[in-house]
Motif scaffolding. Structure first.
Motif: not given
Ligand code: C2E
Ligand code: MG
Ligand code: MG
Ligand code: MG
Length: 292
Positions: A279-283
């Motif tokens: 979630d903290a590193a989307p994409g």
């Protein structure tokens, strides 16, 4: 949840062989029970992270033995006798089965993260291993590319041909291969000319000495460069401090694993950790093998 380092009764192995071999026989009998009981051998799971994004690049499965009388044992307490016993095959299958069950759970949670399993070199002498792994992958419905096998290249020369063939078969199936403890073996570089691999793991000993040893720093830098040149992932092991993390990033290392990020954790904790990292590193997408 850390296993103690060495220190167990089996550590007497080298010094007092007679007493230790009696102990080994007892230990191996107990392992047979543990493999049948199904609640003593458990996996601790440790994520590796992308240094730029913090996204998980993979999770390593590390075996622990919750022994009914001896307490928590780590691999240093029992792996060597197991490797030298006829129970290695059953042990290896057990670990792979547990790891693939975890990977199947992640798939159900929508987490596209591969699991890494450590294989004893001796288990690669069994020509049935690829078929067994293929069967386990199908049973758990885990795509082969979600499994990374960590190999240390300490292998007897006369056995190279069998091992090379087993590894080539596994990789042709789509399973990924990592060279563990890279730089510590006798033949790391030759190994790379024989076996196509996907990942190098920089041994912890170099990471620890990086700051005050120009030699260790040069080995890390060179390993990172070699990985890039060969198109392989590179993961630094045993990162304990922010200084080490920063130095690794400066040397071009893209991923790392160690207490600075996460200690090995129980299986019931890992799903939430992976979810929040993603979630903290989307994409961010884990760089799977291009042909995987
Ligand atoms: P490895 O594959 O190089 O695993 C890394 C070891 O370093 C693990 O120890 C891990 O807990 C520890 N570690 C991780 N981060 C740090 C850190 O920041 N600082 C320090 N000091 N240590 C860190 P562990 O779990 O005791 O495993 C030791 C070795 O036992 C492994 O080395 C691997 O070679 C072997 N092993 C573990 N699980 C299995 C298994 O299921 N099968 C086989 N055949 N071998 C295994
Ligand atoms: Mg490993
Ligand atoms: Mg290692
Ligand atoms: Mg190591």
């Amino acid at each position: 949840y850390q296993a103690k380092e060495g220190g167990g009764s089996v550590a007497a192995y080298d010094s007092s062989r007679d007493a230790a071999s009696t102990d080994h026989l007892a230990l191996l009998a107990e392992l047979r029970e543990a493999l049948a009981a199904d609640d003593q051998l458990v996996l601790a799971l440790q994520p590796a992270v992308d240094l730029a994004t913090g996204a998980p690049t993979g999770v390593e499965a590390l075996i622990r033995w919750r022994h009914p009388r001896r307490g928590w044992l780590g691999p240093a307490d029992f792996i060597r006798p197991v490797e030298n016993s006829e129970q290695l095959g059953a042990f290896t299958r057990y670990v792979l089965d547990k790891a693939l069950a975890v990977a199947a759970d992640w798939a159900r949670l929508g987490l596209d993260v591969p699991i890494s399993v450590n294989l004893s070199a001796r288990s690669l002498l069994d020509p049935r291993l690829p078929a067994e792994i293929g069967e386990a992958l199908r049973r758990h419905q885990v795509p082969p590319r979600r499994l990374v096998l960590e190999i240390t290249e300490t292998v007897v020369m006369s056995e190279l041909e069998i091992i090379d063939e087993v590894l080539a078969t596994l990789r042709a199936m789509g399973v990924q291969l990592a060279v563990d403890d890279f730089g510590t073996g006798f033949s790391s570089l030759t190994f790379l000319t024989r076996i196509a691999v996907d990942e190098l793991k920089v041994d912890r000993s170099f990471v620890i000495r990086m700051a005050d040893s120009p030699e260790a720093a040069a080995i890390v830098r060179t390993t990172v460069g070699l990985a890039h040149e060969l198109g392989l992932r590179v993961v630094a092991e045993g990162v304990e401090t922010a200084e080490q993390r920063n130095a690794l990033a400066e040397l071009g290392c893209t991923a790392a694993q160690g207490y600075h990020f996460f200690k090995p954790m129980p299986a019931d904790k890992i799903g939430a950790v992976l979810g929040s990292l993603l979630d903290a590193a989307p994409g961010n997408v884990f760089p799977l093998r291009a042909d995987g």
